[in-house]
Design a protein around this motif. Structure first.
Motif, mmCIF file in Angstrom:
data_model
loop_
_atom_site.group_PDB
_atom_site.id
_atom_site.type_symbol
_atom_site.label_atom_id
_atom_site.label_comp_id
_atom_site.label_asym_id
_atom_site.label_seq_id
_atom_site.Cartn_x
_atom_site.Cartn_y
_atom_site.Cartn_z
ATOM 1 N N MET A 87 40.200 8.202 -27.364
ATOM 2 C CA MET A 87 38.774 8.516 -27.297
ATOM 3 C C MET A 87 38.019 7.834 -28.438
ATOM 4 S SD MET A 87 38.717 12.514 -26.245
ATOM 5 C CE MET A 87 39.380 13.082 -24.681
ATOM 6 N N THR A 88 36.720 7.826 -28.298
ATOM 7 C CA THR A 88 35.853 7.301 -29.348
ATOM 8 C C THR A 88 35.092 8.464 -29.966
ATOM 9 O OG1 THR A 88 35.590 5.196 -28.193
ATOM 10 C CG2 THR A 88 33.941 5.739 -29.854
ATOM 11 N N VAL A 89 35.131 8.522 -31.281
ATOM 12 C CA VAL A 89 34.441 9.599 -32.003
ATOM 13 C C VAL A 89 33.129 9.052 -32.573
ATOM 14 C CG1 VAL A 89 34.542 11.172 -33.976
ATOM 15 C CG2 VAL A 89 36.558 10.822 -32.529
ATOM 16 N N ILE A 90 32.047 9.780 -32.358
ATOM 17 C CA ILE A 90 30.728 9.372 -32.824
ATOM 18 C C ILE A 90 30.290 10.328 -33.927
ATOM 19 C CG2 ILE A 90 28.337 8.945 -32.155
ATOM 20 C CD1 ILE A 90 29.412 8.551 -29.278
ATOM 21 N N LEU A 91 30.003 9.754 -35.074
ATOM 22 C CA LEU A 91 29.557 10.537 -36.226
ATOM 23 C C LEU A 91 28.142 10.091 -36.600
ATOM 24 C CD1 LEU A 91 32.838 10.189 -38.322
ATOM 25 C CD2 LEU A 91 32.153 12.189 -36.980
ATOM 26 N N ALA A 92 27.351 11.006 -37.107
ATOM 27 C CA ALA A 92 25.979 10.672 -37.505
ATOM 28 C C ALA A 92 25.728 11.168 -38.924
ATOM 29 C CB ALA A 92 24.981 11.305 -36.529
ATOM 30 N N ASP A 93 24.937 10.396 -39.633
ATOM 31 C CA ASP A 93 24.608 10.778 -41.013
ATOM 32 C C ASP A 93 23.738 12.035 -41.003
ATOM 33 O OD1 ASP A 93 24.770 10.386 -43.757
ATOM 34 O OD2 ASP A 93 22.786 9.447 -43.805
ATOM 35 N N GLY A 94 24.104 12.993 -41.867
ATOM 36 C CA GLY A 94 23.355 14.236 -41.922
ATOM 37 C C GLY A 94 23.935 15.346 -41.065
ATOM 38 N N TYR A 95 25.026 15.059 -40.372
ATOM 39 C CA TYR A 95 25.644 16.058 -39.491
ATOM 40 C C TYR A 95 27.122 16.218 -39.877
ATOM 41 C CZ TYR A 95 21.463 15.736 -36.656
ATOM 42 O OH TYR A 95 20.160 15.760 -36.243
ATOM 43 N N ASP A 96 27.578 17.461 -39.968
ATOM 44 C CA ASP A 96 28.960 17.729 -40.371
ATOM 45 C C ASP A 96 29.852 17.967 -39.161
ATOM 46 O OD1 ASP A 96 27.934 20.107 -39.570
ATOM 47 O OD2 ASP A 96 28.553 21.251 -41.334
ATOM 48 N N TYR A 97 29.532 17.349 -38.061
ATOM 49 C CA TYR A 97 30.402 17.401 -36.884
ATOM 50 C C TYR A 97 30.249 16.091 -36.112
ATOM 51 C CZ TYR A 97 26.164 18.579 -34.220
ATOM 52 O OH TYR A 97 24.915 18.565 -33.662
ATOM 53 N N GLY A 98 31.188 15.858 -35.205
ATOM 54 C CA GLY A 98 31.152 14.632 -34.415
ATOM 55 C C GLY A 98 31.257 14.921 -32.934
ATOM 56 N N LEU A 99 30.990 13.878 -32.135
ATOM 57 C CA LEU A 99 31.096 13.977 -30.679
ATOM 58 C C LEU A 99 32.185 13.023 -30.194
ATOM 59 C CD1 LEU A 99 27.302 13.936 -29.759
ATOM 60 C CD2 LEU A 99 28.785 15.939 -29.940
ATOM 61 N N THR A 100 32.796 13.362 -29.082
ATOM 62 C CA THR A 100 33.840 12.490 -28.527
ATOM 63 C C THR A 100 33.360 11.893 -27.218
ATOM 64 O OG1 THR A 100 34.862 14.369 -27.418
ATOM 65 C CG2 THR A 100 35.745 13.766 -29.565
ATOM 66 N N ALA A 101 33.635 10.616 -27.046
ATOM 67 C CA ALA A 101 33.336 9.926 -25.800
ATOM 68 C C ALA A 101 34.653 9.492 -25.160
ATOM 69 C CB ALA A 101 32.455 8.708 -26.061
ATOM 70 N N ASN A 102 34.750 9.738 -23.869
ATOM 71 C CA ASN A 102 36.001 9.412 -23.172
ATOM 72 C C ASN A 102 36.109 7.912 -22.957
ATOM 73 O OD1 ASN A 102 38.266 9.282 -21.644
ATOM 74 N ND2 ASN A 102 37.628 10.786 -20.135
ATOM 75 N N SER A 103 36.977 7.293 -23.723
ATOM 76 C CA SER A 103 37.201 5.846 -23.581
ATOM 77 C C SER A 103 38.685 5.550 -23.463
ATOM 78 C CB SER A 103 36.607 5.110 -24.785
ATOM 79 O OG SER A 103 37.215 5.572 -25.976
ATOM 80 N N ILE A 104 39.439 6.523 -22.963
ATOM 81 C CA ILE A 104 40.897 6.368 -22.878
ATOM 82 C C ILE A 104 41.231 5.162 -22.016
ATOM 83 C CG2 ILE A 104 43.023 7.426 -22.064
ATOM 84 C CD1 ILE A 104 41.821 10.126 -22.712
ATOM 85 N N GLY A 105 42.031 4.323 -22.567
ATOM 86 C CA GLY A 105 42.407 3.101 -21.847
ATOM 87 C C GLY A 105 43.729 2.594 -22.357
#
Length: 525
Positions: A133-151
């Motif tokens: 998967m791909t993890v997306i992090l943003a400045d100012g946030y203490d959590y991340g989001l996951t995008a399904n990119s399994i390949g």
């Protein structure tokens, strides 16, 4: 006998628990922080600056600092998905300039975002990226989001090499657990096919799944499987054999108490009978439990051919089982202790063949058996293009040379050859290995005590088999304990309309209703 493994396990578990006293590491924080740069630095440090860890930062054109970072592993993530469904939407959105809630904005802009619970700790990030998967992090946030990119690259669905059939499906499991699950769902298109997944292995983080048909499976077996899997504490699970050894009922037995197969149709048939399947990511062998002794002498092809043909082949397999197990020991016992059992002509012929052989029958048989095992093992390890040829030529040349040199008699060569070929008739490879080991033990009994020793060995073997269980189910059922109704699919195989009920020891939902109605219609005509 059963107390010995328990004592060993108890001693080992105490030692392991003592060594696993976990201490917090102040240099490795557990939770993500609101500083994107620090999060990225910690992730890179944890992976040791590995080159396959790809970190891409997206900056606000009007600002100097990056606002969004995406992390994935090259080779595990699909590069097309990462580029087209994650990076390009971020670029088109001109980063997240002027947006108050960046994470909600990203969630709406990127279709590959999984609507799951956000990742709040580093362990979650590591597990997600290592799954592809791909993890997306943003400045100012203490959590991340996951995008399904399994390949990543994986082997395509091919014909299984270990359980080939003349008639039947040509599809086999692969090393991807997702592909294997879909192969089973293709055959059992019911919402009652339930899947439970977990991650095992502190370092390998291997995905393991349990599949069963709700309403057909025995709930106690499912619960027992959950408990045994939950107790596994190991650093890596690289093949389903790891799981098999850790959750099987008996450790000190030569007989397999879990069935494994590369064929989706075999596993699907087991699920229909009320069994559970254990799938492990990274291997094409799926486990099936509970496993019965008779199951190892059945083939998928038995159910695709006519019942008469399937029954005949099964009887042949059981004959081969006894030949493979007992032929050398009976030869040793009779030629050494009980010559009076042989007709005079045959006795004179054997005596003439053995004239000049310097070894007793046991040593003669032992040498030939060990030689053949060496040739068989070498044939497996050699390249396919030469392995088979080397095995055949080696067996012929060594056998002929040994006879001409007077080391063994021609009759012994015939006995060993028939024994080896009979062993190959058994469909399950692991059961064949068990018989090969037991053959040597019975040869020792025969050499020491003749037929009396062989019979005592067989009685001990039967007693051991009757004491085995697989997830609480008697291993020798339905023959011991005997169940008349379940004999329809043991040595005999009734026509399909006769297989209207599930094995009594496997499922409480015994009636396969559709089969029963079909059977009644055909059977009464």
């Amino acid at each position: 006998m059963t107390k010995i493994p328990r004592v060993i396990r108890s001693l080992l578990s105490k030692k392991i628990q003592k060594s696993r006293t976990k201490q917090p590491d102040p240099n490795h924080p557990e939770r993500l922080v609101a500083d994107l740069h620090r999060n990225i630095a910690n992730i890179r440090a944890e992976f040791g600056q590995s080159m396959d860890i790809i970190v891409s930062l997206h900056r606000d054109p009007t600002a100097g600092n990056p606002e969004v970072g995406i992390v994935y592993v090259d080779g595990l993530a699909n590069p097309s998905i990462v580029q087209e469904m994650i990076k390009e939407p971020l670029i088109r959105a001109n980063a997240v300039r002027g947006v108050k809630n960046k994470m909600d904005f990203i969630r709406n802009q990127i279709p590959a975002i999984e609507h799951a619970k956000p990742i709040v700790d580093y362990q979650g990030v590591y597990e997600a990226v290592l799954l592809g998967m791909t993890v997306i992090l943003a400045d100012g946030y203490d959590y991340g989001l996951t995008a399904n990119s399994i390949g990543g690259k994986e082997r395509s669905v091919e014909e299984p090499s270990t359980q080939s059939v003349v008639r039947g499906s040509r599809e086999g499991f692969t090393e991807s657990i997702h592909t294997n699950i879909s192969l089973l769902r293709k055959r059992l298109r019911t919402p009652k096919l339930w899947l439970e997944t977990m991650t095992l292995g502190t370092l390998s983080r291997t995905q393991v799944g349990i599949m069963y048909i709700q309403g057909v499976v025995n709930e106690q077996v499912v619960e027992e499987a959950r408990k045994r899997l939950a107790r596994i504490e190991i650093d890596g699970v690289l093949e389903s054999g790891y799981i098999e050894e850790l959750i099987q009922d008996e450790t000190f037995t030569l007989f397999p108490t879990m069935y494994n197969s590369e064929r989706p149709d075999v596993i699907a048939a087991g699920l229909l009978e009320g069994r559970i399947a254990v799938l492990v990511d990274g291997t094409s062998f799926v486990l099936l439990a509970p496993a019965l002794f008779v199951q190892f002498y059945q083939s998928a092809e038995d159910y695709y051919q006519r019942a008469e043909f399937a029954t005949l082949i099964r009887m042949l397999r059981y004959v081969c089982f006894f030949i493979s197990l007992l032929a050398p020991s009976l030869y040793i016992a009779i030629t050494t202790f009980h010559q009076e059992l042989l007709p005079s002509g045959l006795l004179i012929s054997l005596a003439a063949q053995r004239e000049g052989v310097p070894f007793p029958a046991f040593v003669e048989a032992f040498l030939m058996e060990v030689t053949f095992e060496i040739l068989r093992e070498a044939g497996v390890r050699l390249p396919k293009t030469v392995g088979q040829a080397v095995s055949i030529v080696g067996a012929l040349v060594i056998g002929q040379a040994a006879v001409e040199a007077g080391l063994v008699s021609p009759a012994m060569v015939i006995v060993v050859a028939i024994t080896a070929i009979s062993n190959f008739v058994i469909p399950a490879f692991n059961m064949g290995i068990s018989i090969r080991i037991l053959r040597f033990i019975l040869m020792l009994f025969a050499a020491a005590f003749g037929l009396f020793g062989t019979i005592v060995g067989v009685i001990a073997l039967v007693q051991h088999l009757c004491g085995l269980r697989s997830f609480g189910v008697p291993y020798m059922s339905p023959m011991g304990p005997f169940n008349l109704a379940d004999q329809k699919d043991t040595i005999l195989r009734l026509p399909q309309w006769g297989l209207f009920s599930r094995p009594r020891f496997l499922s409480k939902n015994k009636i396969r209703e559709n089969m029963a109605s079909t059977g009644q219609g055909r059977g009464l005509k």
